[in-house]
Design an enzyme around this catalytic site. Structure first.
Site, PDB file in Angstrom:
ATOM      1  N   TYR A   1       8.074   1.307  -0.427  1.00 34.58           N
ATOM      2  CA  TYR A   1       7.475   1.651   0.862  1.00 34.58           C
ATOM      3  C   TYR A   1       5.966   1.664   0.686  1.00 34.58           C
ATOM      4  CZ  TYR A   1       6.179   4.461   4.971  1.00 34.58           C
ATOM      5  OH  TYR A   1       5.609   4.921   6.133  1.00 34.58           O
TER       6      TYR A   1
ATOM      7  N   ASP B   1       0.508  -0.211  -5.633  1.00 36.74           N
ATOM      8  CA  ASP B   1       0.482   0.920  -4.713  1.00 36.74           C
ATOM      9  C   ASP B   1       0.875   2.161  -5.510  1.00 36.74           C
ATOM     10  OD1 ASP B   1       0.928   2.894  -2.878  1.00 36.74           O
ATOM     11  OD2 ASP B   1       2.052   1.645  -1.468  1.00 36.74           O
TER      12      ASP B   1
ATOM     13  N   LYS C   1      -2.236  10.755  -1.268  1.00 35.72           N
ATOM     14  CA  LYS C   1      -1.564  12.029  -1.588  1.00 35.72           C
ATOM     15  C   LYS C   1      -2.392  12.960  -2.482  1.00 35.72           C
ATOM     16  CE  LYS C   1       2.856  10.068  -0.547  1.00 35.72           C
ATOM     17  NZ  LYS C   1       3.870  10.555   0.343  1.00 35.72           N
TER      18      LYS C   1
HETATM   19  N1  PLP Z   1       2.447   3.945  -0.275  1.00 38.90           N
HETATM   20  C1  PLP Z   1       3.376   4.734  -0.827  1.00 38.90           C
HETATM   21  C2  PLP Z   1       3.888   4.385  -2.179  1.00 38.90           C
HETATM   22  C3  PLP Z   1       3.841   5.871  -0.168  1.00 38.90           C
HETATM   23  O1  PLP Z   1       4.768   6.637  -0.733  1.00 38.90           O
HETATM   24  C4  PLP Z   1       3.306   6.167   1.101  1.00 38.90           C
HETATM   25  C5  PLP Z   1       3.770   7.349   1.845  1.00 38.90           C
HETATM   26  O2  PLP Z   1       4.703   8.016   1.490  1.00 38.90           O
HETATM   27  C6  PLP Z   1       2.343   5.319   1.638  1.00 38.90           C
HETATM   28  C7  PLP Z   1       1.922   4.228   0.933  1.00 38.90           C
HETATM   29  C8  PLP Z   1       1.737   5.618   2.981  1.00 38.90           C
HETATM   30  O3  PLP Z   1       0.933   6.751   2.897  1.00 38.90           O
HETATM   31  P1  PLP Z   1       0.646   7.650   4.204  1.00 38.90           P
HETATM   32  O4  PLP Z   1       1.944   8.324   4.547  1.00 38.90           O
HETATM   33  O5  PLP Z   1      -0.426   8.589   3.747  1.00 38.90           O
HETATM   34  O6  PLP Z   1       0.185   6.731   5.260  1.00 38.90           O
END
Ligand code: PLP
Length: 419
Positions: A143, A237, A265
């Site tokens: 994700y 990511d 985060k």
């Molecule tokens: N990338 C990863 C690996 C994530 O786990 C998340 C959110 O859980 C995101 C991107 C997106 O981050 P946000 O919820 O701060 O938009």
């Protein structure tokens, strides 16, 4: 008379779309009504009926020192008294960026955003702008937030082109994204034999959004070599894994360097944030230096910057040894308890973990989908009743913080015994 929780849920549904601001909070995957929290302290959350929960969701991994951590709160308070947003350059951004560079030297230049989604979206635009190419590759089960180009699922059969995974995403845009299975070297190699025109590949090097599923080392190395050979940019990511698995994130753990890193985060200490960065040359494509536009009213927000700095400046290689060892011990013991009652595969990376209810440890999303979600729901509610809050979906990671003392962990282990 309706309970306070029932009342809160009914009022929320009359005001918010579906009663929530993010779908998973509605408890659809586990059944029952969501819990409304009012306070957090250390390892615990408190709901509006004053029930206390040991929290293993930790704002989806954002809180490394637990709730209302004293040092973080004091940094936020101090800054709030000076102002909450200026919309100008501040030295606070430089300070947090400098801190991040200590752990992620590959982020020679970076930019802050207000969320992980925004950071990912901007990194993809940058990759497209810098390479002059449009197609991207992602992996099933990873994700990356809810940007249009990434809410895409694999096309049917052998189709190379993805299709929208949400209403509202143009088919033509989804076709620019290809989705391959995670950890499948053969399919990856076959794909790159025919497709040498990608702008970038994005991956969670330790997936945490299908539960915790680490990439095989060989898979990441192969990905690095194929992307290099074809002039494709590799984006890690690390929004979750970044400051969760060790100092320097998964890229340090695996010894594989991406072209762009995305963080979120933990780097905001529980306030809204995201960041992406890479080499000076690559990042120079961003406006105002270059032609790739990217911006944000609240980007580099002072409160997020000081909260993040307060957290990151306490971290080091040494910091993680203690927390990770505590997590390992806890996960092993909880796994022994659950393993007596049901088939179980325990996946752990640093201080995050997932119990998959299956005999066969999943290595990709199809394996994860075969796990027993009925048992997951039973365990979730069994724990919740006993005051233990875990993420309300089978496809998520659980987290530990430094505030999870041995006493808290022992109580949780006891709760596992009484499911
Ligand atoms: N990338 C990863 C690996 C994530 O786990 C998340 C959110 O859980 C995101 C991107 C997106 O981050 P946000 O919820 O701060 O938009």
């Amino acid at each position: 008379m309706a309970s306070k929780l029932a009342h809160a849920w009914s009022a929320a549904k009359k005001t918010l779309a579906g009663g929530v601001d993010s779908p998973v909070r509605a408890f659809k995957a586990v059944g029952g009504n969501p819990i409304f929290m009012v306070k957090g302290k250390g390892a615990h959350l408190f709901d509006i009926e004053s029930k206390r929960y040991a929290d293993y969701c930790l704002s989806w991994g954002a809180l490394l020192f637990g709730h209302a951590d004293t040092k973080t709160v004091s940094a936020i308070k101090k800054q709030a008294a000076f102002g909450t947003s200026f919309g100008t350059a501040t030295e606070l951004e430089t300070a947090l960026a400098t801190e991040i560079q200590k752990a992620f030297p590959g982020m020679a230049r970076m930019r802050f955003t207000s969320s992980g989604t925004e950071a990912v979206m901007s990194a993809i635009r940058l990759a497209r702008g810098a390479t002059g190419r449009e197609r991207i590759l992602k992996f099933e089960g990873c994700y990356h937030g809810h940007a249009d180009s990434l809410l895409v699922k694999a096309g049917s059969g052998l189709a190379t082109f993805g299709s929208p995974d949400s209403a509202g995403i143009p088919r033509e845009l989804a076709r620019l994204t290809t989705v391959l299975p995670y950890n499948d070297e053969k399919k990856l190699e076959a794909f790159f034999k025919k497709n040498r025109d990608l702008a970038c590949v994005i991956i969670e090097p330790i997936a945490a959004n299908m539960g915790v599923v680490p990439a095989a080392k060989g898979f990441l190395k192969l990905l690095r070599s194929l992307t290099r050979k074809t002039g494709t940019l590799l984006i890690f990511d690390e929004v979750i894994s970044g400051y969760r698995v060790c100092y320097g994130g998964a890229q340090h753990l695996y010894g594989v360097s991406p072209d762009l890193t995305v963080l979120g985060k933990i780097i905001g200490g529980g306030l809204p944030v995201g960041a992406f960065g890479g080499s000076t040359q690559l990042m120079s494509h961003l406006s105002p230096q270059g032609r790739v536009y990217q911006a944000g009213t609240l980007s580099g927000n002072p409160l997020s910057m000081v909260a993040g700095k307060s957290v990151l400046s306490r971290l080091s290689k040494k910091f993680y040894a203690g927390l990770n060892a505590r997590a390992e011990d806890f996960v092993l013991r909880a796994g022994r308890i659950l393993g007596k009652k049901m088939h179980l595969s325990v996946h752990q990376a640093g201080s995050m973990f997932t119990f998959f209810y299956t005999e066969n440890p999943p290595v990709d999303f199809s394996g994860v989908r075969r796990t027993n979600t009925k048992i997951f729901r039973r365990v979730f509610h069994g724990l919740l009743r006993q005051g233990v809050y875990t993420p309300p979906s089978a496809y998520e990671a659980s987290f530990l913080s430094t505030a999870h003392s041995q006493e808290v962990l022992e109580k949780t282990l006891d709760a596992y015994k009484h499911i």
